[in-house]
Motif scaffolding. Structure first.
Motif, PDB file in Angstrom:
ATOM      1  N   ARG A  23       1.283  -0.749  -0.021  1.00  0.00           N
ATOM      2  CA  ARG A  23       0.118  -0.448   0.072  1.00  0.00           C
ATOM      3  C   ARG A  23       1.268   1.349  -0.307  1.00  0.00           C
ATOM      4  N   GLN A  24       2.020   1.400   1.193  1.00  0.00           N
ATOM      5  CA  GLN A  24       2.757   2.558   0.956  1.00  0.00           C
ATOM      6  C   GLN A  24       3.230   2.694  -0.363  1.00  0.00           C
ATOM      7  N   LEU A  25       4.085   1.385  -0.668  1.00  0.00           N
ATOM      8  CA  LEU A  25       4.953   1.597  -2.018  1.00  0.00           C
ATOM      9  C   LEU A  25       4.081   2.565  -2.865  1.00  0.00           C
ATOM     10  N   ALA A  26       2.937   2.105  -3.331  1.00  0.00           N
ATOM     11  CA  ALA A  26       2.061   2.178  -4.441  1.00  0.00           C
ATOM     12  C   ALA A  26       1.506   3.606  -3.751  1.00  0.00           C
ATOM     13  N   ALA A  27       1.445   4.437  -2.912  1.00  0.00           N
ATOM     14  CA  ALA A  27       1.266   5.556  -2.847  1.00  0.00           C
ATOM     15  C   ALA A  27       1.882   6.250  -2.505  1.00  0.00           C
ATOM     16  N   SER A  28       3.250   5.656  -2.614  1.00  0.00           N
ATOM     17  CA  SER A  28       4.535   6.643  -2.292  1.00  0.00           C
ATOM     18  C   SER A  28       4.233   8.107  -3.624  1.00  0.00           C
ATOM     19  N   PRO A  29       4.823   9.417  -3.535  1.00  0.00           N
ATOM     20  CA  PRO A  29       5.384  10.966  -4.154  1.00  0.00           C
ATOM     21  C   PRO A  29       5.537   9.801  -6.022  1.00  0.00           C
ATOM     22  N   ARG A  30       6.655   9.516  -5.705  1.00  0.00           N
ATOM     23  CA  ARG A  30       7.518   8.262  -6.742  1.00  0.00           C
ATOM     24  C   ARG A  30       7.312   6.867  -6.242  1.00  0.00           C
ATOM     25  N   PRO A  31       6.133   6.316  -7.009  1.00  0.00           N
ATOM     26  CA  PRO A  31       6.277   5.192  -6.258  1.00  0.00           C
ATOM     27  C   PRO A  31       7.514   4.056  -7.827  1.00  0.00           C
ATOM     28  N   PRO A  32       7.282   2.822  -7.836  1.00  0.00           N
ATOM     29  CA  PRO A  32       7.938   2.247  -8.188  1.00  0.00           C
ATOM     30  C   PRO A  32       7.040   1.721  -9.100  1.00  0.00           C
ATOM     31  N   GLN A  33       7.324   1.466 -10.373  1.00  0.00           N
ATOM     32  CA  GLN A  33       7.118   1.346 -11.980  1.00  0.00           C
ATOM     33  C   GLN A  33       5.980   0.238 -11.873  1.00  0.00           C
ATOM     34  N   HIS A  34       7.101  -0.645 -10.866  1.00  0.00           N
ATOM     35  CA  HIS A  34       6.514  -2.156 -10.978  1.00  0.00           C
ATOM     36  C   HIS A  34       5.919  -2.755  -9.294  1.00  0.00           C
ATOM     37  N   VAL A  35       5.362  -2.713  -8.570  1.00  0.00           N
ATOM     38  CA  VAL A  35       5.028  -3.676  -6.997  1.00  0.00           C
ATOM     39  C   VAL A  35       4.395  -4.637  -7.332  1.00  0.00           C
ATOM     40  N   PHE A  36       5.136  -5.458  -7.495  1.00  0.00           N
ATOM     41  CA  PHE A  36       5.080  -6.816  -7.199  1.00  0.00           C
ATOM     42  C   PHE A  36       4.264  -8.286  -6.297  1.00  0.00           C
ATOM     43  N   ALA A  37       3.129  -7.896  -5.990  1.00  0.00           N
ATOM     44  CA  ALA A  37       2.400  -8.446  -4.598  1.00  0.00           C
ATOM     45  C   ALA A  37       2.340 -10.159  -4.727  1.00  0.00           C
ATOM     46  N   THR A  38       2.984 -11.273  -4.028  1.00  0.00           N
ATOM     47  CA  THR A  38       2.784 -12.298  -3.430  1.00  0.00           C
ATOM     48  C   THR A  38       1.667 -12.761  -2.921  1.00  0.00           C
ATOM     49  N   CYS A  39       0.733 -13.634  -3.054  1.00  0.00           N
ATOM     50  CA  CYS A  39      -0.126 -14.526  -1.794  1.00  0.00           C
ATOM     51  C   CYS A  39      -0.444 -16.278  -2.050  1.00  0.00           C
ATOM     52  N   ARG A  40      -0.731 -16.392  -1.074  1.00  0.00           N
ATOM     53  CA  ARG A  40      -1.152 -17.676  -1.572  1.00  0.00           C
ATOM     54  C   ARG A  40      -2.083 -17.897  -3.220  1.00  0.00           C
ATOM     55  N   ASP A  41      -3.012 -17.181  -3.201  1.00  0.00           N
ATOM     56  CA  ASP A  41      -4.509 -17.569  -3.637  1.00  0.00           C
ATOM     57  C   ASP A  41      -5.075 -15.259  -4.165  1.00  0.00           C
ATOM     58  N   PRO A  42      -4.603 -14.798  -4.938  1.00  0.00           N
ATOM     59  CA  PRO A  42      -5.021 -13.653  -5.231  1.00  0.00           C
ATOM     60  C   PRO A  42      -5.963 -13.399  -5.972  1.00  0.00           C
ATOM     61  N   LYS A  43      -6.648 -14.195  -6.127  1.00  0.00           N
ATOM     62  CA  LYS A  43      -8.188 -14.123  -6.851  1.00  0.00           C
ATOM     63  C   LYS A  43      -9.388 -14.229  -5.614  1.00  0.00           C
ATOM     64  N   GLY A  44      -8.651 -15.156  -4.623  1.00  0.00           N
ATOM     65  CA  GLY A  44      -9.598 -15.579  -3.248  1.00  0.00           C
ATOM     66  C   GLY A  44      -9.643 -14.545  -2.517  1.00  0.00           C
ATOM     67  N   PRO A  45     -11.289 -15.393  -1.344  1.00  0.00           N
ATOM     68  CA  PRO A  45     -11.264 -14.096  -0.527  1.00  0.00           C
ATOM     69  C   PRO A  45     -10.381 -13.486   0.341  1.00  0.00           C
ATOM     70  N   ARG A  46      -9.034 -14.153   0.748  1.00  0.00           N
ATOM     71  CA  ARG A  46      -7.972 -14.087   1.159  1.00  0.00           C
ATOM     72  C   ARG A  46      -7.595 -12.513   0.686  1.00  0.00           C
ATOM     73  N   GLY A  47      -7.584 -12.974  -0.717  1.00  0.00           N
ATOM     74  CA  GLY A  47      -6.719 -11.442  -1.737  1.00  0.00           C
ATOM     75  C   GLY A  47      -7.234 -10.728  -2.135  1.00  0.00           C
ATOM     76  N   LYS A  48      -8.456 -10.182  -0.781  1.00  0.00           N
ATOM     77  CA  LYS A  48      -9.983  -9.159  -1.482  1.00  0.00           C
ATOM     78  C   LYS A  48      -9.468  -7.862  -1.173  1.00  0.00           C
ATOM     79  N   ALA A  49      -8.187  -7.174  -0.135  1.00  0.00           N
ATOM     80  CA  ALA A  49      -7.051  -6.193   0.422  1.00  0.00           C
ATOM     81  C   ALA A  49      -6.278  -5.405  -1.225  1.00  0.00           C
ATOM     82  N   LEU A  50      -5.804  -6.724  -1.308  1.00  0.00           N
ATOM     83  CA  LEU A  50      -5.057  -6.365  -2.827  1.00  0.00           C
ATOM     84  C   LEU A  50      -5.294  -6.220  -3.871  1.00  0.00           C
ATOM     85  N   GLN A  51      -6.771  -7.066  -4.014  1.00  0.00           N
ATOM     86  CA  GLN A  51      -7.051  -7.131  -5.248  1.00  0.00           C
ATOM     87  C   GLN A  51      -8.093  -5.971  -5.312  1.00  0.00           C
TER      88      GLN A  51
END
Length: 256
Positions: A23-51
């Protein structure tokens, strides 16, 4: 202020410190071009906040990494990340995924000890091993000398509970599997720093503080927002002089 790094990968990012790092990396004034967020199931309910975060920030790419101990899972994540990076490499790898254990001498069993070691020690080391070609690629492409997170770096999220020097001064329960695994992870960090320095890759262990997360519980005195804000400030200051160090979220050196 320049971006911390062009590309960042965070393991274990579906909650707690990992989620807040994304969250903080993506929201920074000069964010990275790519922020790769890994988790077990990005499309599942546990990945909702990341989605939800990914819907707000185009820099966030969700990557499935079902198990850091499973080699096939890591290799698939490497391919997914490499597809986005093309030939520019990965600048910053943050090994945040981990598990806790409060086992005492009387409650401990060997399988729990092995499971915690697998996740907290073997997992991060395998992740570094498999992502190493992308880190080396970034280090060569950076066109700069010295070591920094903007060139290429591995950050292992550790804990002062793994400090042998502080053991008797940190009064928490023995937590044999967790504390021993973090001590071992710290040794891995030192070994990586020594081996990868000549490749232009910085390696540091960071204690995030006792943080209000599922692992840290609500008893913890530090909010996840403040912890991550401090961690990112420390990461921006790292250099060749601090590679191989064990630091806390405020930049203080900790004894091994």
């Amino acid at each position: 202020m320049a971006a911390l790094a062009r590309s960042v990968l965070v393991t274990g990012s579906s909650r707690g410190i990992g989620l807040e790092l994304v969250r903080q990396l993506a929201a920074s004034p000069r964010p990275p071009q790519h922020v790769f967020a890994t988790c077990r199931d990005p499309k599942g309910p546990r990945g909702k906040a990341l989605q939800e975060l990914a819907a707000q920030h185009s820099s966030i790419k969700l990557v499935q990494l079902a198990d850091t101990v499973n080699l096939h899972s890591i290799q698939r994540a490497v391919r997914d990340v490499g597809y986005h990076l093309k030939d520019q490499g990965l600048n910053l790898l943050i090994n945040n995924a981990g598990i806790s254990s409060h086992a005492t001498l009387s409650s401990l069993d060997s399988q729990e000890m092995l499971d915690v070691f697998a996740t907290n020690v073997v997992g991060p080391l395998q992740v570094v091993k498999e992502f190493l070609p992308l880190l080396e690629q970034a280090a060569k492409a950076a066109g700069q000398e010295g070591l920094s997170c903007s060139r290429a770096a591995v950050i292992n999220i550790s804990s002062k509970l793994g400090s042998i020097g502080l053991c008797l001064r940190v009064p928490e329960a023995p937590m044999y599997p967790y504390r021993a695994s973090k001590a071992a992870q710290n040794m891995v960090t030192r070994c990586l720093a020594a081996e990868l320095q000549d490749k232009g890759i910085l390696c540091v262990a960071i204690h995030p503080g006792w943080v209000k997360t599922d692992m840290g519980t609500e008893e913890a005195p530090l909010t996840v927002e403040d912890s991550v804000r401090g961690i990112l400030t420390v990461l921006a200051s790292l250099s060749q002089d601090t590679s191989g160090a064990f630091l806390d979220w405020e930049g203080n050196s900790l004894p091994w």
